[in-house]
Design a protein around this motif. Structure first.
Motif, PDB file in Angstrom:
ATOM      1  N   GLY A   1       0.832  -1.191   0.000  1.00 41.38           N
ATOM      2  CA  GLY A   1       0.000   0.000   0.000  1.00 41.38           C
ATOM      3  C   GLY A   1       0.871   1.246   0.000  1.00 41.38           C
ATOM      4  N   ARG A   2       0.541   2.182   0.877  1.00 37.12           N
ATOM      5  CA  ARG A   2       1.343   3.408   1.006  1.00 37.12           C
ATOM      6  C   ARG A   2       2.229   3.344   2.258  1.00 37.12           C
ATOM      7  NH1 ARG A   2      -3.004   6.891   1.844  1.00 37.12           N
ATOM      8  NH2 ARG A   2      -4.516   5.242   1.370  1.00 37.12           N
ATOM      9  N   VAL A   3       2.736   2.143   2.545  1.00 40.45           N
ATOM     10  CA  VAL A   3       3.619   1.916   3.677  1.00 40.45           C
ATOM     11  C   VAL A   3       4.918   1.297   3.179  1.00 40.45           C
ATOM     12  CG1 VAL A   3       3.931   0.739   5.892  1.00 40.45           C
ATOM     13  CG2 VAL A   3       1.658   1.566   5.225  1.00 40.45           C
ATOM     14  N   ALA A   4       6.038   1.826   3.637  1.00 47.92           N
ATOM     15  CA  ALA A   4       7.353   1.293   3.275  1.00 47.92           C
ATOM     16  C   ALA A   4       8.160   1.048   4.540  1.00 47.92           C
ATOM     17  CB  ALA A   4       8.093   2.272   2.357  1.00 47.92           C
ATOM     18  N   LEU A   5       8.978   0.003   4.518  1.00 50.27           N
ATOM     19  CA  LEU A   5       9.858  -0.319   5.636  1.00 50.27           C
ATOM     20  C   LEU A   5      11.294   0.039   5.267  1.00 50.27           C
ATOM     21  CD1 LEU A   5       8.470  -3.863   6.555  1.00 50.27           C
ATOM     22  CD2 LEU A   5       7.811  -1.656   7.554  1.00 50.27           C
ATOM     23  N   VAL A   6      12.040   0.547   6.253  1.00 54.21           N
ATOM     24  CA  VAL A   6      13.443   0.922   6.044  1.00 54.21           C
ATOM     25  C   VAL A   6      14.266   0.435   7.238  1.00 54.21           C
ATOM     26  CG1 VAL A   6      12.900   2.934   4.616  1.00 54.21           C
ATOM     27  CG2 VAL A   6      13.101   3.200   7.090  1.00 54.21           C
ATOM     28  N   GLY A   7      15.595   0.460   7.082  1.00 47.62           N
ATOM     29  CA  GLY A   7      16.487   0.102   8.186  1.00 47.62           C
ATOM     30  C   GLY A   7      16.250  -1.310   8.694  1.00 47.62           C
ATOM     31  N   ASP A   8      16.366  -1.484  10.019  1.00 49.35           N
ATOM     32  CA  ASP A   8      16.181  -2.804  10.615  1.00 49.35           C
ATOM     33  C   ASP A   8      14.780  -3.355  10.382  1.00 49.35           C
ATOM     34  OD1 ASP A   8      18.740  -2.582  11.532  1.00 49.35           O
ATOM     35  OD2 ASP A   8      18.273  -2.901  13.647  1.00 49.35           O
ATOM     36  N   ALA A   9      13.786  -2.485  10.316  1.00 47.88           N
ATOM     37  CA  ALA A   9      12.413  -2.940  10.072  1.00 47.88           C
ATOM     38  C   ALA A   9      12.307  -3.661   8.733  1.00 47.88           C
ATOM     39  CB  ALA A   9      11.446  -1.759  10.115  1.00 47.88           C
ATOM     40  N   ALA A  10      13.128  -3.236   7.764  1.00 49.37           N
ATOM     41  CA  ALA A  10      13.154  -3.875   6.449  1.00 49.37           C
ATOM     42  C   ALA A  10      14.120  -5.045   6.403  1.00 49.37           C
ATOM     43  CB  ALA A  10      13.535  -2.858   5.381  1.00 49.37           C
ATOM     44  N   GLY A  11      15.016  -5.116   7.389  1.00 48.64           N
ATOM     45  CA  GLY A  11      16.000  -6.198   7.431  1.00 48.64           C
ATOM     46  C   GLY A  11      17.314  -5.854   6.784  1.00 48.64           C
ATOM     47  N   TYR A  12      17.689  -4.563   6.768  1.00 54.78           N
ATOM     48  CA  TYR A  12      18.897  -4.144   6.070  1.00 54.78           C
ATOM     49  C   TYR A  12      20.127  -4.164   6.979  1.00 54.78           C
ATOM     50  CZ  TYR A  12      15.647  -2.440   2.466  1.00 54.78           C
ATOM     51  OH  TYR A  12      14.669  -2.338   1.499  1.00 54.78           O
ATOM     52  N   VAL A  13      20.521  -5.354   7.409  1.00 53.28           N
ATOM     53  CA  VAL A  13      21.778  -5.547   8.135  1.00 53.28           C
ATOM     54  C   VAL A  13      22.543  -6.642   7.401  1.00 53.28           C
ATOM     55  CG1 VAL A  13      22.864  -6.238  10.302  1.00 53.28           C
ATOM     56  CG2 VAL A  13      20.780  -4.860  10.347  1.00 53.28           C
ATOM     57  N   THR A  14      23.793  -6.385   7.066  1.00 50.77           N
ATOM     58  CA  THR A  14      24.551  -7.344   6.262  1.00 50.77           C
ATOM     59  C   THR A  14      25.080  -8.492   7.107  1.00 50.77           C
ATOM     60  OG1 THR A  14      26.638  -6.148   6.565  1.00 50.77           O
ATOM     61  CG2 THR A  14      25.301  -5.549   4.662  1.00 50.77           C
ATOM     62  N   LYS A  15      25.184  -9.648   6.465  1.00 51.51           N
ATOM     63  CA  LYS A  15      25.857 -10.784   7.081  1.00 51.51           C
ATOM     64  C   LYS A  15      27.370 -10.526   7.094  1.00 51.51           C
ATOM     65  CE  LYS A  15      22.396 -13.689   7.780  1.00 51.51           C
ATOM     66  NZ  LYS A  15      22.334 -14.960   7.069  1.00 51.51           N
ATOM     67  N   CYS A  16      28.102 -11.377   7.751  1.00 55.02           N
ATOM     68  CA  CYS A  16      29.562 -11.299   7.889  1.00 55.02           C
ATOM     69  C   CYS A  16      29.994 -10.125   8.743  1.00 55.02           C
ATOM     70  CB  CYS A  16      30.269 -11.217   6.541  1.00 55.02           C
ATOM     71  SG  CYS A  16      30.269 -12.755   5.643  1.00 55.02           S
ATOM     72  N   SER A  17      29.651  -8.905   8.329  1.00 52.14           N
ATOM     73  CA  SER A  17      30.096  -7.728   9.075  1.00 52.14           C
ATOM     74  C   SER A  17      29.070  -7.258  10.095  1.00 52.14           C
ATOM     75  CB  SER A  17      30.391  -6.579   8.107  1.00 52.14           C
ATOM     76  OG  SER A  17      29.201  -6.144   7.483  1.00 52.14           O
ATOM     77  N   GLY A  18      27.791  -7.563   9.863  1.00 55.65           N
ATOM     78  CA  GLY A  18      26.746  -7.048  10.751  1.00 55.65           C
ATOM     79  C   GLY A  18      26.539  -5.556  10.599  1.00 55.65           C
ATOM     80  N   GLU A  19      26.979  -4.993   9.482  1.00 55.51           N
ATOM     81  CA  GLU A  19      26.874  -3.545   9.285  1.00 55.51           C
ATOM     82  C   GLU A  19      25.427  -3.143   9.032  1.00 55.51           C
ATOM     83  OE1 GLU A  19      28.713   0.038   6.503  1.00 55.51           O
ATOM     84  OE2 GLU A  19      28.945  -2.059   5.905  1.00 55.51           O
ATOM     85  N   GLY A  20      24.969  -2.117   9.730  1.00 58.11           N
ATOM     86  CA  GLY A  20      23.591  -1.687   9.557  1.00 58.11           C
ATOM     87  C   GLY A  20      23.374  -0.195   9.549  1.00 58.11           C
TER      88      GLY A  20
END
Length: 448
Positions: free
Chosen positions: A306-325
């Motif tokens: 709809g008109r809702v978007a997720l960003v950051g941790d809510a979207a799951g944007y943390v990388t493996k290996c480094s854990g960079e977020g």
């Protein structure tokens, strides 16, 4: 093979963007059919005021959208986090240098057998990893969003009421000053972390979460001097079965922590493990804060609805290996905010799901989704056993690996490598994995 090998070099701190073609041909975009908004601007609610939410709110408010930024925590609250950010983020997000606690120029990595490798020998004189406290960074970004026109609301969001028709508003229900309140908005950005209420409201699907546990330990001046420009990382089953542990320096203390997804119930055992491994350097220190928080392991199945978007941790944007977020949180927030501004023509028109998918999600995935998937694979290869971790640390001693890694991490661009060195690196990787695996099997047989 060169591109894949260079991505392999980002084993710890790096997250390599995908390589872009030099020429992109786009079809001309048809005129928008979104209806204009009469008598007001588009109204947006951003739930969560960490790096993702604050960056989104700043972009929205600066672009002409009426913006409400919700934050339930106090000014000193922040999730447990190593606090490392890449050099490019300082300029890209105009982070003042005085916010930096430490300029790390030496990274020491310890294998399961305590083999130590100095990872930073190739850094240039003007290069470093910036170490910040999250509460300091978050407060700065939040205040800047306010200065650009975002309305900061200190409140606990309890529910997001999703409309049943395309033109009806979303209703944000929240508790502020001990009373229940509500706000009707046109668009919502969920930046409220791994346990996102916004994600649950739009049925965005679940994902695996790691748990990060961290102690802030105040050391004596002589012991802090040891960590003046040094950060440490430890790998091994004693500190984490599927991640790493860290000792990162801050202004007057060190952050000592670890994380795991596959054995969350044992997180305190792993924390004792990192304290034991670093004992001679942190003994006698005073614990001034204990923190724990869930960390997403991969992007959510649904990030726009709809008109809702997720960003950051809510979207799951943390990388493996480094854990960079941190960088990816701020970047996704800004990209999403700018997408809404663009689609709404500066807040003049209503937007729809197609706009968010085209202007935000498609752009984000084109830049970063391959990186996330590849680092997921690398974690499975190198963090699966102590033998593989020994191979990982052995590889990190190579100066070519170090140069490529820091080029990619510090500047978030694919470093230009050398084909011959790439080929050697590929062979060395296979050799290290085979050698350490054979050694590991021999050690296990001796135990029997």
């Amino acid at each position: 093979m060169a591109a894949a090998t260079q991505a392999l070099l980002s084993l710890f701190a790096a997250s390599l963007p995908t390589k872009h073609r030099s020429l992109t041909i786009r079809a001309s975009k048809p005129a928008t059919t979104n209806p204009p908004i009469a008598g007001r601007k588009l109204r947006a609610a951003v739930i969560g005021a960490g790096p993702a939410g604050s960056s989104a709110a700043e972009a929205l408010a600066a672009g002409g959208v009426e913006t409400f930024l919700f934050e339930r925590s106090g000014p000193s609250a922040a999730k447990p986090c190593g606090g490392a950010i890449p050099l490019c983020m300082l300029d890209e997000f105009d982070i003042p240098r005085h916010l930096i606690d430490r300029h790390v120029t030496r990274m020491r990595i310890f294998s399961p057998s305590n083999l130590a490798v100095d990872f930073g020998k190739t850094l240039r004189p003007d290069e470093f990893i910036a170490m910040l406290r999250r509460e300091v960074l978050d407060s700065f970004l939040r205040s800047r969003a306010q200065s650009r026109g975002a309305d900061l609301i200190s409140a606990l969001v309890t529910d997001l009421e999703v409309p049943t028709s395309n033109d009806a508003p979303y209703v944000v229900r929240y508790i502020s000053e001990n009373s229940q309140k509500a706000l009707a908005v046109d668009v919502v950005i969920g930046a409220d972390g791994a346990n996102s209420r916004v994600a649950k409201s739009i049925k965005a699907g679940g994902y695996a979460c790691a748990i990060a546990f961290q102690e802030r330990i105040k050391l004596t001046d002589d012991k802090m001097e040891y960590y003046e420009d040094l950060a440490e990382m430890y790998v091994g089953n004693d500190v984490s079965p599927d991640f790493y542990a860290w000792v990162f320096p801050k202004c007057d203390h060190v952050a000592v922590g670890t994380g795991t997804v596959c054995s969350k119930q044992d997180i305190k055992v792993f924390q004792r493990g990192i304290r034991a491994r670093a004992n001679s350097k942190i003994s006698g220190g005073k614990v001034i804060k204990v923190e724990a928080h869930p960390i997403p392991e991969h992007p959510r199945p649904t990030r726009v609805r709809g008109r809702v978007a997720l960003v950051g941790d809510a979207a799951g944007y943390v990388t493996k290996c480094s854990g960079e977020g941190i960088y990816f949180a701020a970047k996704s927030g800004r990209l999403c905010g700018q997408a809404i501004v663009k689609a709404s023509e500066g807040g003049q028109r209503m937007i729809n799901e197609g706009d968010l998918r085209r202007e935000y999600l498609k752009e984000w995935d084109a830049k970063y989704i391959t990186t996330f998937r590849f680092l997921d694979l690398l974690q499975k290869v190198f963090y699966g056993s102590d033998a593989a971790r020994e191979a990982l640390v052995e590889l990190c001693g190579d100066e070519y690996v170090q140069r490529m890694t820091f080029e990619s991490y510090l500047y978030k661009r694919l470093a230009d490598g050398n084909r011959w060195e790439d080929a050697k690196m590929f062979c060395n990787t296979i050799g290290s994995l085979m050698r350490c695996n054979i050694l590991g099997k021999k050690m296990e047989s001796l135990k029997l």
